[in-house]
Design a protein around this motif. Structure first.
Motif, mmCIF file in Angstrom:
data_model
loop_
_atom_site.group_PDB
_atom_site.id
_atom_site.type_symbol
_atom_site.label_atom_id
_atom_site.label_comp_id
_atom_site.label_asym_id
_atom_site.label_seq_id
_atom_site.Cartn_x
_atom_site.Cartn_y
_atom_site.Cartn_z
ATOM 1 N N LYS A 179 0.834 -1.205 0.000
ATOM 2 C CA LYS A 179 0.000 0.000 0.000
ATOM 3 C C LYS A 179 0.868 1.254 0.000
ATOM 4 C CE LYS A 179 -4.086 -1.910 2.350
ATOM 5 N NZ LYS A 179 -4.924 -1.850 3.583
ATOM 6 N N VAL B 214 0.990 3.957 -3.098
ATOM 7 C CA VAL B 214 0.576 5.344 -2.861
ATOM 8 C C VAL B 214 1.704 6.322 -3.173
ATOM 9 C CG1 VAL B 214 -0.050 6.996 -1.051
ATOM 10 C CG2 VAL B 214 -1.202 4.778 -1.171
ATOM 11 N N GLY C 91 -5.478 9.925 -4.787
ATOM 12 C CA GLY C 91 -6.662 9.060 -4.751
ATOM 13 C C GLY C 91 -6.412 7.762 -4.002
ATOM 14 N N LEU C 92 -5.274 7.114 -4.287
ATOM 15 C CA LEU C 92 -4.941 5.871 -3.583
ATOM 16 C C LEU C 92 -4.706 6.139 -2.096
ATOM 17 C CD1 LEU C 92 -2.568 4.080 -6.121
ATOM 18 C CD2 LEU C 92 -4.903 3.451 -5.520
ATOM 19 N N TRP D 80 -6.137 8.403 -0.291
ATOM 20 C CA TRP D 80 -7.449 8.577 0.331
ATOM 21 C C TRP D 80 -8.146 7.232 0.524
ATOM 22 C CZ3 TRP D 80 -9.838 12.543 2.636
ATOM 23 C CH2 TRP D 80 -11.221 12.419 2.878
ATOM 24 N N ILE D 81 -8.017 6.338 -0.467
ATOM 25 C CA ILE D 81 -8.658 5.022 -0.372
ATOM 26 C C ILE D 81 -8.024 4.182 0.736
ATOM 27 C CG2 ILE D 81 -8.990 2.829 -1.586
ATOM 28 C CD1 ILE D 81 -9.241 4.459 -4.180
ATOM 29 N N VAL D 82 -6.691 4.199 0.822
ATOM 30 C CA VAL D 82 -5.996 3.419 1.854
ATOM 31 C C VAL D 82 -6.376 3.936 3.240
ATOM 32 C CG1 VAL D 82 -3.737 2.884 2.840
ATOM 33 C CG2 VAL D 82 -4.085 2.721 0.362
ATOM 34 N N GLY D 83 -6.405 5.249 3.402
ATOM 35 C CA GLY D 83 -6.871 5.823 4.660
ATOM 36 C C GLY D 83 -5.840 5.914 5.762
#
Length: 393
Positions: A140, A144, A196-197, A199-202
């Motif tokens: 991840k 990112v 974007g990635l 934000w998705i991973v968090g």
């Protein structure tokens, strides 16, 4: 493929070259190989044009032969068009991939990737931590951050287009292989993909890293009021130090708090990593300007290499790294409570200090080719340091 092999050297072979060849012949070989790579890139379009001309001529000749054979045998005069062979498509794909790899500057990109792995390993406390959870968290982080590194490189190429025509005419944009529109698309898509990635991973530490990396990369390259930090040597050094520290600290916290769900702590290895990456940030930020003096001077970029000369900057960087290696041996390796950590840290830094001094003696600091090669060698030392730091305990 030959040019790729000439331009790419593995970390192990570069670090041990001095033990197998004589000092003069080793550096002469590296100089010839780098000069060949630069000339090859500059002539790439002409070579491709000649190849295509020969291919078209050969195809036309073949078609004429087929036409004559059909006429003599009384068969249909119509020549049936044949689809391009799979090999042509494969060759085109390889060329496109090779161009993109050159565009993203493979040495810094590989170095940053290894740094991500190294910083992630700092959060490992025992062997049981090397688990699927660790590798998922690591993947991840790489997914990112790498697009943000591509943004960093591509926005710099876009801003330095005119300078690169002089300093690095073999790069895809400077040579005309990539248009301005193509690079703008790469800049926008890599930035959107990274954010974007993230934000998705968090992971908050990851979002913090890529956001700050975006801000500092943009401030360094973009030519707007209060920006274009590239024009100032002090701001350039600060830019590199902050980005390198944030990368290591952010990746460690990502693994420590987001992946392993542990409380925040700052181990000895993390402190050493921050100190060393800060030193390497200074060295890399200064050393990258040595091959670029001609273009920087023409466009008013007053780097330290332009102001003080390449010899002063070169030996300042070498001295700074040698002092860092000496300090690591005395204050980190010698004081470690673990015998294997003491050996790896002490012997590893002694080895790196030796080969750095060995190779530095043969560099002609006035040669653009030799300083460019040595800049790549500095990145290899940075990668080697990334392998050593996780063993500090």
């Amino acid at each position: 493929m030959a040019s790729v092999l000439l331009g790419s050297f593995s970390l192990a072979s570069s670090l041990t070259a001095g033990s197998f060849v004589t000092k003069a012949s080793w550096y002469k070989t590296q100089k010839i190989q780098n000069e060949y790579l630069i000339v090859r890139h500059q002539q790439q379009h002409n070579l491709k044009h000649d190849y295509r001309y020969i291919e078209v001529a050969s195809t036309s000749k073949e078609r004429g032969r087929c036409y004559s054979m059909n006429a003599g045998s009384g068969e249909s005069f119509e020549y049936e068009h044949q689809d391009p062979s799979p090999k042509s498509l494969l060759a085109s794909t390889k060329d496109s991939l090779y161009t993109f790899i050159r565009f993203i500057r493979p040495m810094p990109t590989i170095g940053i990737t290894i740094n991500i792995i190294s910083a992630s390993l700092l959060a490992v406390e025992n062997l049981s931590d090397i688990s699927p959870t660790f590798f998922i968290g690591l993947l991840k982080a790489i997914a990112v951050f790498l697009p943000m590194q591509i943004y960093n490189v591509s926005v710099n190429s876009l801003a330095d287009f005119e300078i690169d025509k002089i300093n690095k005419p073999y790069l895809p944009m400077a040579s005309g292989e990539y248009s301005r529109r193509t690079v703008i698309i790469i800049v926008a898509s890599s930035l959107i993909l990274s954010l974007g990635l993230g934000w998705i991973v968090g992971s908050l530490p990851l979002l913090w890293v890529i956001s700050s990396y975006f801000i500092f990369s943009s401030a360094y390259s973009i030519n707007l009021p209060l920006l274009r930090w590239k024009r100032s040597s002090v701001l350039t050094i600060i830019n590199y130090i902050v980005k390198f520290i944030m990368l290591n600290l952010g990746l460690f916290l990502h693994m420590q708090t987001y992946v392993f769900k542990r409380p925040t702590m700052y181990p000895k290895s993390l402190v050493m990593a921050i100190v060393f990456v800060s030193i390497f940030a200074v060295v890399i930020s200064l050393f990258k300007d040595l091959p670029d003096i001609e273009g920087d001077e023409k466009f008013g970029i007053r780097t330290l290499a332009v102001r003080l000369g390449p010899k002063w900057v070169f030996w300042f960087c070498i001295s700074l790294l040698e002092m860092a290696y000496g300090a690591a041996i005395l204050f980190v390796g010698a004081t470690s409570s673990s015998i294997w950590s003491k050996l790896i840290t002490g012997l590893g830094h002694a080895f790196l200090a030796s080969i750095l001094w060995y190779h530095a003696k043969f560099v002609d600091v006035k040669s653009k080719t030799e300083t460019l090669f040595f800049y790549k060698f500095i990145w290899k030392l940075y990668m080697a340091e990334s392998f050593i730091i996780p063993f500090v305990r």
